[in-house]
Write an enzyme that holds these catalytic residues in place. Sequence first.
Site, short mmCIF file in Angstrom:
data_model
loop_
_atom_site.label_atom_id
_atom_site.label_comp_id
_atom_site.label_asym_id
_atom_site.label_seq_id
_atom_site.Cartn_x
_atom_site.Cartn_y
_atom_site.Cartn_z
N HIS A 176 0.82 -1.23 0.00
CA HIS A 176 0.00 0.00 0.00
C HIS A 176 0.85 1.27 0.00
CE1 HIS A 176 -4.28 -1.16 0.25
NE2 HIS A 176 -3.73 -2.33 0.56
N HIS A 339 0.59 -8.65 5.21
CA HIS A 339 -0.10 -8.57 3.91
C HIS A 339 -1.52 -9.12 3.87
CE1 HIS A 339 -0.33 -7.88 -0.33
NE2 HIS A 339 -0.04 -9.12 -0.73
#
Length: 444
Positions: A176, A339
Amino acid sequence: MSCNCDTEIPPLPPQSESQPSPEPPILASSPPPELEFPIEWPPDGNLSLEWVQNFMSVFDWSSRNLTPTQFQEVLPVKVFDTLVLTASKILHKEPNCVMIDDCGPDSTVVVVGDVHGQLHDVLFLLKDAGYPSENRIFVFNGDYVDRGAWGLETFLVLLAWKVLMPTRVYLLRGNHESKYCTSVYGFENEVLVKYRDEHGKDRVGKHVYRKCLGCFEGLPLASIINGSVYTAHGGLFRSIAVTPVKRAKGKKNRKIVTNSETSSLVLGSLEELSKARRSVLDPPWEGLNLIPGDVLWSDPSMKPGLAPNKVRGIGLIWGPDCTEDFLKKFQLKLIIRSHEGPDAREKRPGLGGMDQGYTIDHVVESGKLITLFSAPDYPQFQGTEERHRNKGAYIVLKPPNFDHPVFHSFEAITPRPQVKAYYDYEEAIDSDEELDMASMATSP
């Protein structure tokens, strides 16, 4: 320098987080007198522990008492610029894989997974684990921003700790920390709102966003702790086999054409990881610079082998045999990756859920593979009535070998301040699946 906002300020009425809320009211005209407000850069240019603690307390107070559009009153853009520039200079000098070898007999290492802009949970985690110090090293596995409403504050708090203690705080990159994800999952819009000028223009906000993207590019990809623990956001990566093909002899400035096509995928080496080019806004999913995308986007599986990650469209899927090969080849005992939150794990048959903030995915002869997720009650904004209500977790590694993880699970800090989401969480795909890869940058 602390602010006991939970006891001094009446709690906001309960609210379902499945729907956006109106702007929170201003509950106090001025911060408590013990806070130094607005935040100013130290005159001598050197951060202190007291400065960082005040930094955290001011953000905690402002998130509960001011609207997002008042953020510039909290952190003037000049102070933001100085902090990000100072941190970026440190980060860009670090290697792709940081070797954390100065772990003494009195040291501990704290490993943290995804936090996704959940500021108040991060502040709790830091206090609960004990703040970074000469004998307490922190390794953060990425995904500081997006989805949560305080990604900017969260990232800046961690940058402040990095500047204060550059060899005791390590910030790795998550998937991200990229242009694509931040444009879809809220961080870009969050920054534009918080730094919108008095005329409603985005000039300052765009400047702040660009500076954040530049800082993201400097974040290392992985770490190895005490020679025995590998940490990265997504996990393992492929070897990039290249075949140089020279042009005809006699021609000046002949070019080298490389071929990345391979008949089968093979795990990459730490040397290849060290040579990958991480300074890209969006890690490529095609071409020769695939290792950053693999490290940030890959997922484990219970099925043996190494294969393209078709669900995400980038990165790899690897099985227990690959975990064993990687650990054995590099004489490691643990892989700690992140993740995957509770939403992603719902769609991963054979792998454990994220109720406690961690799972042990592979147990092999040479060691273990762990997934660590540090954002409790995730995501903050959810398009369904039933919430996951997962715990977050962090790991403590202790001497002498730092390879036996001690798990610490924790609940979300409640009530969260009321705030609007910065992205359409009812339409966005929770687990990053089926990404629009064509819109991602493909820098060579």
